[in-house]
Write a protein that holds these residues in place. Structure first.
Motif, PDB file in Angstrom:
ATOM      1  N   CYS A   1      19.274  16.883  17.421  1.00 19.31           N
ATOM      2  CA  CYS A   1      17.755  16.657  17.328  1.00 19.31           C
ATOM      3  C   CYS A   1      17.497  15.584  16.410  1.00 19.31           C
ATOM      4  O   CYS A   1      16.736  14.675  16.892  1.00 19.31           O
ATOM      5  N   ALA A   2      17.923  15.657  15.283  1.00 20.42           N
ATOM      6  CA  ALA A   2      17.649  14.558  14.368  1.00 20.42           C
ATOM      7  C   ALA A   2      18.035  13.324  14.459  1.00 20.42           C
ATOM      8  O   ALA A   2      17.285  12.149  14.411  1.00 20.42           O
ATOM      9  N   ALA A   3      19.274  13.131  14.995  1.00 21.87           N
ATOM     10  CA  ALA A   3      19.893  11.863  15.315  1.00 21.87           C
ATOM     11  C   ALA A   3      19.224  11.445  16.574  1.00 21.87           C
ATOM     12  O   ALA A   3      19.001  10.081  16.551  1.00 21.87           O
ATOM     13  N   ALA A   4      18.902  12.177  17.357  1.00 26.54           N
ATOM     14  CA  ALA A   4      18.195  11.417  18.806  1.00 26.54           C
ATOM     15  C   ALA A   4      16.748  11.214  18.311  1.00 26.54           C
ATOM     16  O   ALA A   4      16.437  10.041  18.989  1.00 26.54           O
ATOM     17  N   PHE A   5      16.104  11.778  17.464  1.00 23.58           N
ATOM     18  CA  PHE A   5      14.804  11.238  16.929  1.00 23.58           C
ATOM     19  C   PHE A   5      14.942   9.935  16.365  1.00 23.58           C
ATOM     20  O   PHE A   5      14.072   8.915  16.695  1.00 23.58           O
ATOM     21  N   ASN A   6      15.912   9.821  15.610  1.00 29.19           N
ATOM     22  CA  ASN A   6      16.259   8.330  14.865  1.00 29.19           C
ATOM     23  C   ASN A   6      16.667   7.255  15.911  1.00 29.19           C
ATOM     24  O   ASN A   6      16.420   6.181  15.511  1.00 29.19           O
ATOM     25  N   ARG A   7      17.146   7.640  17.195  1.00 24.12           N
ATOM     26  CA  ARG A   7      17.628   6.794  17.970  1.00 24.12           C
ATOM     27  C   ARG A   7      16.463   6.754  19.312  1.00 24.12           C
ATOM     28  O   ARG A   7      16.549   5.858  19.981  1.00 24.12           O
ATOM     29  N   GLY A   8      15.320   7.323  19.123  1.00 23.27           N
ATOM     30  CA  GLY A   8      14.260   7.068  20.010  1.00 23.27           C
ATOM     31  C   GLY A   8      14.119   8.133  21.254  1.00 23.27           C
ATOM     32  O   GLY A   8      13.584   7.872  22.126  1.00 23.27           O
ATOM     33  N   LEU A   9      14.620   9.380  20.738  1.00 17.85           N
ATOM     34  CA  LEU A   9      14.497  10.412  21.908  1.00 17.85           C
ATOM     35  C   LEU A   9      13.769  11.579  21.181  1.00 17.85           C
ATOM     36  O   LEU A   9      14.377  12.202  20.005  1.00 17.85           O
ATOM     37  N   LEU A  10      13.012  12.209  21.705  1.00 16.77           N
ATOM     38  CA  LEU A  10      12.189  13.439  21.410  1.00 16.77           C
ATOM     39  C   LEU A  10      12.838  14.708  22.258  1.00 16.77           C
ATOM     40  O   LEU A  10      12.966  14.603  23.359  1.00 16.77           O
ATOM     41  N   ILE A  11      13.601  15.659  21.512  1.00 18.13           N
ATOM     42  CA  ILE A  11      14.160  16.691  22.342  1.00 18.13           C
ATOM     43  C   ILE A  11      14.163  17.702  21.169  1.00 18.13           C
ATOM     44  O   ILE A  11      14.199  17.700  19.962  1.00 18.13           O
ATOM     45  N   GLU A  12      14.218  19.153  21.451  1.00 20.24           N
ATOM     46  CA  GLU A  12      14.180  20.103  20.615  1.00 20.24           C
ATOM     47  C   GLU A  12      15.311  21.108  20.803  1.00 20.24           C
ATOM     48  O   GLU A  12      15.997  21.283  22.024  1.00 20.24           O
ATOM     49  N   THR A  13      15.272  22.257  19.956  1.00 17.30           N
ATOM     50  CA  THR A  13      15.989  23.256  20.103  1.00 17.30           C
ATOM     51  C   THR A  13      15.317  24.606  20.754  1.00 17.30           C
ATOM     52  O   THR A  13      14.317  24.715  20.380  1.00 17.30           O
ATOM     53  N   SER A  14      16.277  25.733  20.994  1.00 19.42           N
ATOM     54  CA  SER A  14      15.656  27.000  21.298  1.00 19.42           C
ATOM     55  C   SER A  14      16.712  27.822  20.976  1.00 19.42           C
ATOM     56  O   SER A  14      17.976  27.644  20.693  1.00 19.42           O
ATOM     57  N   GLY A  15      16.227  29.226  21.391  1.00 21.21           N
ATOM     58  CA  GLY A  15      17.529  30.179  21.053  1.00 21.21           C
ATOM     59  C   GLY A  15      17.154  30.816  19.732  1.00 21.21           C
ATOM     60  O   GLY A  15      16.407  30.581  18.950  1.00 21.21           O
ATOM     61  N   ALA A  16      17.937  31.989  19.720  1.00 22.64           N
ATOM     62  CA  ALA A  16      17.649  33.048  18.481  1.00 22.64           C
ATOM     63  C   ALA A  16      17.834  32.338  17.140  1.00 22.64           C
ATOM     64  O   ALA A  16      17.214  32.671  16.203  1.00 22.64           O
ATOM     65  N   SER A  17      18.667  31.383  16.928  1.00 19.63           N
ATOM     66  CA  SER A  17      19.186  30.739  15.936  1.00 19.63           C
ATOM     67  C   SER A  17      18.947  29.054  16.047  1.00 19.63           C
ATOM     68  O   SER A  17      19.490  28.442  15.012  1.00 19.63           O
ATOM     69  N   ASP A  18      17.973  28.765  17.102  1.00 19.30           N
ATOM     70  CA  ASP A  18      18.031  27.269  17.239  1.00 19.30           C
ATOM     71  C   ASP A  18      19.511  26.748  17.605  1.00 19.30           C
ATOM     72  O   ASP A  18      19.753  25.554  17.157  1.00 19.30           O
ATOM     73  N   GLU A  19      20.219  27.519  18.234  1.00 23.05           N
ATOM     74  CA  GLU A  19      21.523  27.090  18.392  1.00 23.05           C
ATOM     75  C   GLU A  19      21.651  26.238  19.936  1.00 23.05           C
ATOM     76  O   GLU A  19      22.849  25.492  20.118  1.00 23.05           O
ATOM     77  N   VAL A  20      20.604  26.331  20.907  1.00 23.80           N
ATOM     78  CA  VAL A  20      20.745  25.655  21.996  1.00 23.80           C
ATOM     79  C   VAL A  20      19.964  24.518  21.814  1.00 23.80           C
ATOM     80  O   VAL A  20      18.694  24.359  21.512  1.00 23.80           O
ATOM     81  N   LEU A  21      20.647  23.396  22.381  1.00 20.06           N
ATOM     82  CA  LEU A  21      19.924  22.134  22.658  1.00 20.06           C
ATOM     83  C   LEU A  21      18.949  22.111  23.854  1.00 20.06           C
ATOM     84  O   LEU A  21      19.773  22.344  25.159  1.00 20.06           O
TER      85      LEU A  21
END
Length: 423
Positions: A370-390
């Motif tokens: 997610c962090a790398a995607a943001f730096n490249r111009g893409l907004l995306i988040e995580t989900s799941g019990a431990s934020d393990e799912v893109l």
């Protein structure tokens, strides 16, 4: 004048979250594009956590909203009758309910998803005279106390400050590898010594979005509905994030042929990001006394206007559904390719329609991507019990070229994140 970013640090509560992963000030948006104050553009695979299915500042919806405002249309009305509300109800009946043979009454409980869920809980308990409600593992239904009691996520529940009760937790589909979870639920309902009080209702997400993009199969869903009917337990479908076309059809339960007793809708219902929610239920369940449940902002007419425009623009035929199916296949193809390229990291690709995700063994991997995607111009988040799912939630109306570009950025971000973690 104080620098814009500093004002957030100085005055806004520490509870803020999304801005920590995207530490820029956003200034403009249209379609699938969000622009920060420096002029940098981002492709949006987040869509307001599913509240912007038709994109940012959708021009058709915007035109209707501007006309309404310039004409001094009613903006706030509690539950008074207005032209905007009448138009919405007619559109909802014409475009959505009648074509699907759904004889629902429509309640406006307040402007957010958790308002819709709270109203559903109150109605189910009032009708049945029972207090217990069944909710599933990894469920997410909101952050007010009743909705939070249904929610499975431990970190969110920790913030309640009081015990969260009157809910029995049951395992969702595939939560237990070697156990038929419908048989398990049936045993608890049938055995008077199971310790489970007969519930007023069971609340269900057909796709558990915040829980990690967990998808229930149609056979499992039909068995669940049959079991509930046998025991007189009301079925509440929480379609707040998976509804309004996110899975392809307007409601997520259409492909399974379910007939829910109560349906909760919000997020993209207004179509424009303006707050709006409804709780819908079978006509015979409408046993409310006047004013028994209310809210100051349940008559948000600006949202009614854009919701009506969205229903007429996108749900008069199957065009959007067909587009979603095509784009969903593109998304799945790329996610499958990523999983094949990094089998030691990627666990599973899952989802329906244009809500899809890929699970990673190490939750830090999803966060790094997610962090790398943001730096490249893409907004995306995580989900799941431990934020393990893109989790991928692009606008349903995104152009295929932009979808492909965003997926290319995602692939590059996966490669970058894995190299960075490896080092």
């Amino acid at each position: 004048m104080e620098h814009t970013e500093n004002i957030f640090e100085r005055l806004e509560s520490e509870v803020r979250s999304y801005c920590r992963g995207w530490p820029v000030v956003f200034e403009e948006s249209y379609g699938h594009t969000v622009i920060d104050e420096s002029g940098r553009e981002y492709i949006d695979f987040f869509a307001g956590a599913g509240a912007l299915n038709y994109g940012h500042n959708n021009p058709v919806l915007k035109a209707k909203l501007l006309d309404y405002i310039s004409g001094n249309g009613i903006s706030h009305s509690l539950d008074m009758m207005t032209e905007a509300k009448s138009d919405f109800l007619e559109a909802m009946d014409e475009r959505i309910l009648s074509p699907r043979n759904l004889d629902y009454k429509v309640m406006f409980p307040g402007p957010t998803g958790t308002n819709s869920v709270e109203a559903a809980l109150k109605l189910a308990r009032q009708i049945t005279g029972r207090t217990n409600v069944i909710a599933f593992t990894n469920a997410f239904h909101g952050m007010t106390l009743g909705s939070l009691a249904l929610t499975g996520n431990g970190s969110k529940r920790d913030g309640a400050g009081v015990p969260l009760g009157n809910v029995t937790r049951m395992p969702y589909h595939r939560y237990l590898d070697d156990t038929d979870t419908i048989d398990l639920l049936a045993k608890h309902l049938e055995d008077t010594s199971s310790g489970v009080d007969m519930p007023a209702a069971l609340i269900l997400e057909l796709v558990q979005a915040e829980g990690g993009v967990n998808v229930a199969t149609n056979p499992w869903l039909r068995r669940l509905e049959k079991l509930l009917k046998e025991h007189g337990v009301l079925l509440i479908v929480d379609d707040i994030q998976a509804g309004c076309g996110r899975t392809g059809t307007f409601f997520s339960f259409e492909s399974a042929g379910l007939d829910p007793d109560i349906v909760c809708l919000s997020k993209s219902l207004s179509g424009y990001g303006t707050p709006m929610a409804v709780t819908m239920f079978r006509r015979e369940l409408d046993q409310w006394e006047p004013g028994k449940h209310n809210g100051t902002f349940r008559g948000h007419n600006l949202a009614f206007v854009t919701a009506t425009a969205a229903l007429h623009e996108y749900w008069q035929d199957d065009a959007l559904t067909n587009q979603i199916k095509k784009k969903a296949n593109i998304m799945r193809g790329v996610l499958d390719k990523i999983a094949e390229q990094v089998p030691e990291e990627a666990q599973q690709v899952r989802g329906r329609g244009m809500i899809q995700g890929i699970e990673f063994k190490d939750p830090a991997t999803a966060g790094a991507i997610c962090a790398a995607a943001f730096n490249r111009g893409l907004l995306i988040e995580t989900s799941g019990a431990s934020d393990e799912v893109l989790k991928l939630l692009p606008p349903l109306t995104i152009e295929e070229s932009a979808l492909t570009q965003g997926l290319e950025i995602l692939q590059e971000s996966v490669e970058e994140a894995l190299v960075s973690i490896g080092n």
